[in-house]
Design a protein around this motif. Structure first.
Motif, short mmCIF file in Angstrom:
data_model
loop_
_atom_site.label_atom_id
_atom_site.label_comp_id
_atom_site.label_asym_id
_atom_site.label_seq_id
_atom_site.Cartn_x
_atom_site.Cartn_y
_atom_site.Cartn_z
N ALA A 8 -1.78 2.24 -4.30
CA ALA A 8 -2.50 2.55 -3.06
C ALA A 8 -2.62 1.30 -2.18
O ALA A 8 -2.58 1.39 -0.95
CB ALA A 8 -3.88 3.12 -3.35
N ILE A 9 -2.76 0.14 -2.81
CA ILE A 9 -2.80 -1.11 -2.05
C ILE A 9 -1.44 -1.37 -1.40
O ILE A 9 -1.36 -1.72 -0.22
CB ILE A 9 -3.20 -2.28 -2.97
N LEU A 10 -0.37 -1.16 -2.16
CA LEU A 10 0.98 -1.39 -1.62
C LEU A 10 1.30 -0.40 -0.50
O LEU A 10 1.84 -0.79 0.55
CB LEU A 10 2.02 -1.27 -2.73
N TYR A 11 0.97 0.86 -0.71
CA TYR A 11 1.25 1.88 0.32
C TYR A 11 0.50 1.56 1.61
O TYR A 11 1.07 1.61 2.71
CB TYR A 11 0.83 3.26 -0.20
N THR A 12 -0.77 1.20 1.48
CA THR A 12 -1.58 0.91 2.66
C THR A 12 -1.08 -0.34 3.36
O THR A 12 -1.04 -0.41 4.60
CB THR A 12 -3.06 0.75 2.28
N ALA A 13 -0.67 -1.34 2.59
CA ALA A 13 -0.14 -2.58 3.18
C ALA A 13 1.10 -2.29 4.01
O ALA A 13 1.26 -2.80 5.13
CB ALA A 13 0.17 -3.58 2.08
N GLU A 14 1.99 -1.47 3.47
CA GLU A 14 3.19 -1.13 4.24
C GLU A 14 2.83 -0.34 5.50
O GLU A 14 3.41 -0.55 6.57
CB GLU A 14 4.17 -0.31 3.39
N LEU A 15 1.86 0.55 5.37
CA LEU A 15 1.45 1.40 6.49
C LEU A 15 0.95 0.55 7.66
O LEU A 15 1.18 0.89 8.82
CB LEU A 15 0.35 2.36 6.02
N VAL A 16 0.24 -0.54 7.37
CA VAL A 16 -0.30 -1.37 8.45
C VAL A 16 0.63 -2.52 8.81
O VAL A 16 0.28 -3.35 9.65
CB VAL A 16 -1.70 -1.91 8.10
N GLY A 17 1.80 -2.58 8.18
CA GLY A 17 2.81 -3.56 8.60
C GLY A 17 2.78 -4.89 7.88
O GLY A 17 3.34 -5.87 8.37
N ILE A 18 2.18 -4.95 6.70
CA ILE A 18 2.18 -6.19 5.91
C ILE A 18 3.39 -6.17 4.97
O ILE A 18 3.58 -5.22 4.22
CB ILE A 18 0.88 -6.33 5.10
N THR A 19 4.18 -7.23 5.00
CA THR A 19 5.39 -7.25 4.17
C THR A 19 5.36 -8.36 3.12
O THR A 19 6.13 -8.33 2.16
CB THR A 19 6.64 -7.42 5.03
N LYS A 20 4.49 -9.35 3.27
CA LYS A 20 4.41 -10.45 2.31
C LYS A 20 3.23 -10.19 1.38
O LYS A 20 2.06 -10.40 1.74
CB LYS A 20 4.22 -11.77 3.04
N ILE A 21 3.52 -9.69 0.18
CA ILE A 21 2.47 -9.33 -0.77
C ILE A 21 2.69 -10.13 -2.05
O ILE A 21 3.79 -10.15 -2.62
CB ILE A 21 2.49 -7.82 -1.08
N ILE A 22 1.62 -10.78 -2.51
CA ILE A 22 1.71 -11.70 -3.64
C ILE A 22 0.87 -11.19 -4.80
O ILE A 22 -0.27 -10.76 -4.63
CB ILE A 22 1.21 -13.11 -3.25
N LYS A 23 1.44 -11.29 -6.01
CA LYS A 23 0.72 -10.90 -7.22
C LYS A 23 -0.10 -12.09 -7.71
O LYS A 23 0.33 -12.87 -8.56
CB LYS A 23 1.71 -10.46 -8.30
N ALA A 24 -1.26 -12.22 -7.13
CA ALA A 24 -2.16 -13.31 -7.53
C ALA A 24 -3.58 -12.93 -7.20
O ALA A 24 -3.85 -12.38 -6.13
CB ALA A 24 -1.78 -14.61 -6.83
N GLY A 25 -4.49 -13.19 -8.12
CA GLY A 25 -5.89 -12.84 -7.89
C GLY A 25 -6.81 -14.02 -8.12
O GLY A 25 -6.36 -15.13 -8.46
#
Length: 431
Positions: free
Chosen positions: A166-183
């Motif tokens: 759901a985080i990935l889907y929403t990120a793409e929906l709002v136009g974010i393409t740089k997503i990092i696996k880090a917390g």
């Protein structure tokens, strides 16, 4: 929840004290994490992923294939709900843009002010017990509307090395393409310093636990701005006999389930109503999957019976809640007297969770009393205001002597001279 009846102002601060943050102990953990990420970059992030998230990552960057696959990993019902929320958030945030201000302050002296996007922003999205895809909307939508050039999103992976779909889907929906696996603090450190995979950003946004909060505050010492200082989530409900006890109880529990260090407060006009709400809380609590978390949060929480409305308002403004729900008969009169709150929810049919998800306002808000001097996230959070001035020769002939006098009296002769040489040039030119 503790029950207080007409406490004196001297007791407010102690009675409504937020859970104590062990800042020194937390910083002892945070600082070495920053140092390791600053020194080793991606290598340190992968090591922390193994230590804290129990996953061995080959790559920190979410692939395009993972992003595309996320759409089919969540229900159509959820996708549609996210789209409605996105539309409402856009509808509320887009009009917040301000036109450029152009003002001729005196003949020949024109001043301008306009909004300029912050070029690189980092969004931190919690992904532990509650993956906050709603926060992707709250931060990603205004970042895009503002025109930020680069938007980086960090979120912790699960034990399979995946970020919640759901985080990935929403990120793409709002136009974010740089997503990092880090917390955690390591993600904040990565966005502060920059690593091989994570761009260095100018400002960091997003909620998180006490370690993330401390890491964001540490980031400010390295020239990175943050959205606001923040602590655990909180709500204060102000209700009288016209409120519906089950509604009030549900609102208090909706914040209590955020975390064991959350705090909820009920301020009400009668002890009879307070007891009705407490009864509802006990009944509703039993049916919650996050019952244990909510129960612990309630230990930090208080019900205050305040018969005098003016005193009640003083207490509310002194507490300065992140979320404030007003459920009283004279709501408009009360609203005029509220000046310290992150976001206000008005009436029996405005649950705080509506603002958390889809009403259109932003849910990234000041906590821990910071509503006294901070605003919640808005379009303005993603821009900076730049000023400009242009002076014509005629304008300088009028304004220049004013500047000369002021500079001379401050004993800053070079400032004065910067005007004087120009005025002399113009006088010579007129001959």
């Amino acid at each position: 929840m503790k029950l207080l009846v007409n406490p004196s102002p001297e007791k407010w601060q102690k009675s409504l004290a937020r859970p104590v943050q062990k800042t020194k102990e937390i910083n002892k953990i945070i600082k070495p994490i920053f140092e390791k990420v600053g020194r080793s970059g991606d290598k340190a992030l992968k090591k922390f992923a193994l230590e804290y998230d129990h996953v061995n990552l080959e790559s920190l960057v979410v692939t395009e294939e993972e992003i595309k696959a996320s759409k089919n990993q969540i229900s159509k019902e959820l996708r549609d709900a996210i789209k409605v929320a996105k539309s409402n958030i856009e509808s509320f945030h887009a009009p917040q843009a301000t036109p450029e201000l152009v003002q001729e302050v005196m003949p020949g002296v024109v001043c301008r002010r306009k909004s300029v996007p912050i070029q690189k922003v980092g969004l931190y999205i919690p992904g532990g017990t509650a993956p906050l895809f709603s926060t992707v909307l709250m931060l990603g939508v205004p970042a895009n509307l503002a025109g930020c050039k680069e938007i980086v999103l960090c979120s912790p992976p699960n034990r399979e090395g995946k970020i919640h779909p759901a985080i990935l889907y929403t990120a793409e929906l709002v136009g974010i393409t740089k997503i990092i696996k880090a917390g955690g603090a390591q993600a904040v450190a990565a966005m502060t310093y920059g690593t091989e995979s994570v761009p260095k950003v100018d400002k960091i946004f997003g909620p998180g636990n006490q370690y993330v909060t401390a890491a964001k505050q540490l980031a400010t010492k390295y020239g990175v701005a943050i959205d606001m200082p923040a602590g655990p989530s909180e709500v204060l409900v102000y209700a009288d006999e016209t409120a519906i006890p089950s509604f009030v109880a549900s609102d208090l529990l909706s914040q209590a389930e955020h975390g064991t260090d959350s705090q909820v407060v009920l301020v009400t006009t009668t002890e009879r109503f307070a007891k009705k709400v407490l009864k509802e809380i006990n009944e509703q609590l039993e049916g919650l999957p996050r019952k244990d978390i909510a129960f612990k949060a309630l230990q930090n929480s208080t019900t205050v019976v305040m018969e005098n409305p003016e005193t009640a308002l003083e207490l509310i403004n002194d507490y300065a809640p992140e979320h404030l729900i007003i459920a009283v008969s004279n709501e408009e009169e009360i609203l005029e007297k509220i000046y310290n709150a992150g976001s206000v929810f008005i009436g029996n049919f405005t649950p705080e969770s509506a603002g958390d998800y889809a009403s259109g306002t932003n849910h990234t808000l000041p906590t821990y009393g910071y509503a006294k001097n901070y605003s919640g996230v808005s379009l303005d959070s993603f821009v900076k205001k730049m000023t400009y001035q242009k002076i014509t020769p005629e304008g300088l002939l009028s304004l220049g002597p004013v500047v000369e006098i002021m500079a001379a009296n401050e004993k800053l002769d070079a400032h004065k001279n910067a005007v004087t040489v120009r005025l002399n040039y113009l006088k010579e030119k007129k001959k």
